[in-house]
Design a protein around this motif. Structure first.
Motif, PDB file in Angstrom:
ATOM      1  N   LEU A  76      48.182  54.262 -11.060  1.00 44.37           N
ATOM      2  CA  LEU A  76      48.283  53.098 -10.186  1.00 44.37           C
ATOM      3  C   LEU A  76      47.983  51.835 -10.987  1.00 44.37           C
ATOM      4  O   LEU A  76      47.364  51.901 -12.057  1.00 44.37           O
ATOM      5  CB  LEU A  76      47.298  53.219  -9.026  1.00 44.37           C
ATOM      6  CG  LEU A  76      47.439  54.457  -8.138  1.00 44.37           C
ATOM      7  CD1 LEU A  76      46.395  54.431  -7.028  1.00 44.37           C
ATOM      8  CD2 LEU A  76      48.838  54.540  -7.542  1.00 44.37           C
ATOM      9  N   VAL A 107      46.283  51.203  -1.311  1.00 45.36           N
ATOM     10  CA  VAL A 107      46.864  52.268  -2.125  1.00 45.36           C
ATOM     11  C   VAL A 107      47.470  53.351  -1.242  1.00 45.36           C
ATOM     12  O   VAL A 107      48.553  53.869  -1.512  1.00 45.36           O
ATOM     13  CB  VAL A 107      45.790  52.876  -3.055  1.00 45.36           C
ATOM     14  CG1 VAL A 107      46.305  54.148  -3.709  1.00 45.36           C
ATOM     15  CG2 VAL A 107      45.390  51.868  -4.126  1.00 45.36           C
ATOM     16  N   VAL A 142      51.379  54.337  -2.073  1.00 39.78           N
ATOM     17  CA  VAL A 142      51.711  55.554  -2.820  1.00 39.78           C
ATOM     18  C   VAL A 142      52.898  56.303  -2.227  1.00 39.78           C
ATOM     19  O   VAL A 142      53.805  56.709  -2.954  1.00 39.78           O
ATOM     20  CB  VAL A 142      50.480  56.485  -2.925  1.00 39.78           C
ATOM     21  CG1 VAL A 142      50.889  57.856  -3.447  1.00 39.78           C
ATOM     22  CG2 VAL A 142      49.448  55.861  -3.865  1.00 39.78           C
ATOM     23  N   GLY A 195      53.852  51.579 -11.488  1.00 37.10           N
ATOM     24  CA  GLY A 195      52.709  52.474 -11.464  1.00 37.10           C
ATOM     25  C   GLY A 195      53.057  53.905 -11.765  1.00 37.10           C
ATOM     26  O   GLY A 195      52.196  54.773 -11.744  1.00 37.10           O
TER      27      GLY A 195
END
Length: 254
Positions: free
Chosen positions: A192, A236, A240, A252
């Protein structure tokens, strides 16, 4: 010990005794509290035996007419919540300073619906006087979170939690001395963007920058606080899945 010193120890404020009792109940050792507050460990152990009486005296002192002006804060719910956060934080031997208390007070006030509240230096001084708070360096062997508790949690609860996830969905994020989180998942298939914490919310060096190759936040002490970390984890968690759908084409993805 001279009579004068003994009387001084006996006359420690009820707020100080109450704060230490709360820290003892959180598992902090008398020796560590002795180092932190400058009070003999045997005195603290004596207070521990009188914990119930000290709590009763503290509750009574809140309503003492002679101390009403000092004890009552304009936003008492903010004051109470902040003092509870302070005692819980100090109980784990984490450092707390004035700017951090002021920032936390503003956050708590916003959550409790007080848009008019703004922590100032004057407010901080009164808060410290009301609760007899003195900032001192943390010392002792457990000058961090109680290591035994951490080890126990890692071996039991954390393992149980991790077993419910696939390795690609488990990330490690280590904080460096520059307050930078470096997150990647367990199987090494994804990293990330770095999460950097600086002292300024809008640094002048970012003035002409349109896109950062990292996530950035500002905090007076340049620490990553619980609130900042929670917000980052939520962000996050939303990003994701979208990265996975895009086939790992963003910055990322390894």
């Amino acid at each position: 010990m001279s009579g004068g010193v003994k009387r001084k120890l006996d006359n420690q404020s009820i707020e100080k005794k109450y704060e230490i009792i709360l820290q003892l109940e959180k598992g902090t050792k008398p020796a560590d509290l002795s180092c932190q507050h400058g009070i003999p460990a045997n005195t603290i152990s004596g207070w521990k035996k009188k914990a119930d009486m000290i709590k009763q005296m503290y509750e009574k002192s809140v309503f003492d007419p002679a101390r009403k002006k000092l004890r009552v804060a304009e936003h008492k719910d903010v004051d109470d919540a902040l003092f509870q956060w302070f005692t819980n934080t100090r109980a784990t031997n984490l450092p707390v300073n004035g700017p951090l208390l002021m920032e936390k007070a503003d956050i708590i006030a916003a959550k409790l619906g007080h848009p008019d509240f703004k922590a100032s230096q004057g407010w901080l001084d009164h808060f410290k006087k009301r609760h007899n708070i003195v900032f001192k360096a943390i010392c002792g062997e457990s000058a961090a979170v109680q290591q035994e508790q951490v080890d126990s949690w890692l071996k039991t609860q954390m393992r149980t939690i991790l077993d419910t996830y696939e390795t690609r969905n488990i990330f490690n994020a280590d904080e460096t001395g520059l307050t930078v989180l470096v997150p990647a998942n367990m199987d090494g298939s994804q990293k990330l963007p770095l999460y950097v914490i600086g002292k300024s919310k809008n640094p002048r060096c970012f003035k002409q920058t349109k896109v950062l190759q990292c996530d950035y936040d500002g905090q007076p002490s340049a620490w990553i606080t619980g609130d900042l970390f929670s917000a980052w984890v939520k962000k996050v968690g939303q990003e994701v899945p979208s990265r996975e759908k895009e086939g790992g084409t963003d910055r990322g993805q390894l």
